[in-house]
Every structure is written in structure tokens, then in C-alpha cells.
Design an enzyme around this catalytic site. Sequence first.
Site, PDB file in Angstrom:
ATOM      1  CG  ASP A 173      -5.622  -1.183   3.827  1.00 44.90           C
ATOM      2  OD1 ASP A 173      -4.948  -0.171   3.586  1.00 44.90           O
ATOM      3  OD2 ASP A 173      -6.765  -1.379   3.360  1.00 44.90           O
ATOM      4  CB  THR A 211      -5.076   8.712  -0.006  1.00 49.95           C
ATOM      5  OG1 THR A 211      -5.177   7.316   0.074  1.00 49.95           O
ATOM      6  CG2 THR A 211      -4.289   9.138  -1.209  1.00 49.95           C
ATOM      7  CG  ASP A 230      -1.911   1.196   1.131  1.00 44.42           C
ATOM      8  OD1 ASP A 230      -1.697   2.097   0.307  1.00 44.42           O
ATOM      9  OD2 ASP A 230      -2.896   1.198   1.898  1.00 44.42           O
ATOM     10  CB  ILE A 290       0.124   6.919   0.042  1.00 51.27           C
ATOM     11  CG1 ILE A 290       1.491   7.362  -0.518  1.00 51.27           C
ATOM     12  CG2 ILE A 290      -0.423   7.973   1.009  1.00 51.27           C
ATOM     13  CD1 ILE A 290       1.469   8.690  -1.246  1.00 51.27           C
TER      14      ILE A 290
END
Length: 377
Positions: A296, A159, A154, A156
Site C-alpha cells: 500500500d 477494491t 498492489d 487494485i
Amino acid sequence: LSDLLVTLMQASEKGANIARTTRREQSLFELLVEEKTGKCKNERFVQDFKTLADVLVQEVAAHDIRAKFPSLVANIRGEESNTFTNTLGESITVQLQEDIESTAQLLCKVLDGNQAASKLLAQVAHDSVEIDVPASLQNIPDEVDENSIGIWIDPIDSTAQYIEGHKSVLASGSLYAVGLECVVVLIGAFDLSTGQPLAGVLNQPFSKHNALNKRWSGRLCWGLTTPPLCMAPPLTSPPAPNTIVMSSSEDKFVQEKLSRDFTVQHVAGAGYKILSVIDGQAEAYLLTRGSTFKWDTCGPQALLMALGGGIVDYRKAFDAIKKDRNCSEEILKDFQLTYATADNVDAAENVLWANSGGLLAYRDAKVAFGILRKLEE
Ligand code: 2IP
Ligand code: CA
Ligand code: CA
């Protein structure tokens, strides 16, 4: 695995550099916030730029992992796709080129001809990042069967916090409710046959702000499941006791029920919520819906496992505990999230890699078990 872990650390650090540069350099930052200040006439282009930051971080990380471990190539997966269709309908594959110039030229196509911005991004994408091998990793046998490992990225997480750059708000101790502190670059390695997490890194690009030079510095946490090793640089404030972190959109009934025994804190970012459990700022992170994805949780779960904890599929663990009145926290071992296959292979493409049954992340299985029992009362 220590060599692979160090490569993941380097890749995450390069991602963190891209994230910091984008917010620091005027020509890039203006693109990021134009929508808010209303200076930009071309909203579609702003949208392209926002996606580009994520795509570029993921592509650079994947590129650097591939360079060191060529046969991993088929099994590097992530949230973003590097084929970027800009809002004019042009398809551009964002890939690191041989040199800075060529990468800049490619980025220029996405950045509507903005040469200064493209050059800056290309430069940091090509910069080399050196991470010293941590002493505790130096004596670990380094046999990696590259064909048995997969990677989730992931680029970022959080976000919204990254783009909006909210003023940071402390919830308690060193725990932030919102702010750039909640942004985390997440990379995890997992076993392709068992689906279990093997190693992970969580890199907070904006961990500490220096008011004098107005620069942010980062914080890099890493973990390995075998042997169990976890390193998270210490935080300044002690944790508040009995804290559980949740999304502000969590079911109100669930929040109400747990707030009798816990202080419920809403903090941004799935990765940051798990990090708060790793850091001991929270006892657990509960999410009853399927709104997180494999990218995540893969890396963060490796760290929690190294600490003796884990992340279970909330729905499955809850149902099993409800069925078996005599079970103990040992049962949680059977419901850990896995990463090689989709939870539901028939799910629609946009939710194929969702952690569909929600999740409960914890360090202490007894605490997690207590939470599930409480919810079932
Ligand atoms: C998001 C982000 C959100 C989170 C969501 C993630 O990832 O971490 O904050 O929602 O589950 O998928 P919430 O904050 O409500 O828990 P991204 O920022 O990468 O889209
Ligand atoms: Ca995410
Ligand atoms: Ca993301």
C-alpha cells in the site's frame, strides 16, 4: 532508474486498462455486479471473479516488469498470489500465455467457461501500452543493479470502491470521500539492502468521467527519490486548508483530538489517502493501527520523499518524540517505513507484511511533527 520507472508506468497503465475494461464491457461488468443485482445464482463463482481482476492485474504487471528486467524476478512481490484456487477447489496458476488465445483458455477455467469475458480480458492483458519517457527523466543516468532492487505491487487498492462502484462523493476541493476515483494501482521499487523506496507510480484508472461518451480516463503520477523528482498532473480545484485524512474506522479519541486543529476527512483507500497528501489536498494521513501493508505504501512513499516528505511508522515516531522532549522534526528521518523485511518476522502469514505500527504520511515534516506532539499532549 528511469528505464525501470517507465516500465512501472507502463505496467500500471496496463493494469488501469484491465480495471477500466472490466467495468466498461457488459459481459465483464455483469460478473462484477451480479451479486448486487441478484441475477447470479452462483455466489461462489462471483467471488472467484472478483479475486481474478486483482490477480490478473498483478500478474500482467509482474510479467511486463520481468520481461524488461529478467533478474528482478525473484524480488517482485505483491498483495495477490497468482495461484488461484477457485471455490470448487481447483488450483489454477494465472499467467500470461504466449498468445491471446491460450491466455483466454486459461482464464476460461476461472470464469466458468465464459468465453466472451475470457477473450476480452486476455486481449487487454496482451495489448501493448506505450508511455513516452517524460522529458525530466531523459537525462538521468540509467544504471540499475537489478540484483539490488525489489518491487511491491498492489494491483487494485480500494477494491471495495472498485467492485461496488459507489456514486462519487466529493469531500472538499478535488478530494473524493468515496467513488471509483479512490481506486489506485500502486507499484513501488525499493532498495533490497536498505529497504528504502526508490521509485513509485500511482495510477488512478477512474480519474475523470466523460459524461458524453460515458468513458473514464486515468491519471498517472510518478516519483523518483534520487534525484528527487515527482510528477502529478494538476487537479482542478484548490485544496481546502488544514485537512487531515483518516480511515472512518480510526480511533475516535485520535480523531477528536486532531479535529481541534484540522478538518478531519474520511476518504476511501490507503493509496488514495496518500495520493491526496501528494496532491496537497490534505496535509497528512494518519493511521494508528497496522491495517495497511507494504504494497500500500512503497510506491506512494517514493513520491512523498521526492517532495521532501515521507511516511513514518506512527507508533515508533510517537514513542520517540514522547521520550525526547528536546527533539525536532529531524527525528522523523529515523522512522521512515522500509520495505525489504517484515516489521515483525514472527507475525502470522496474513499480517506478515503489515505496516504494523500504523503510519503518518506527510509532505512537510514540521506539520507531521506538530501532529505527533499534539497527540501526545
Ligand atoms: C485496503 C484499502 C482500504 C484501507 C486498507 C487497505 O486495500 O485501501 O481502504 O482501509 O488499509 O489495506 P481504510 O480505507 O479503512 O483506510 P485493498 O483495497 O487493496 O484491500
Ligand atoms: Ca491495498
Ligand atoms: Ca488490493
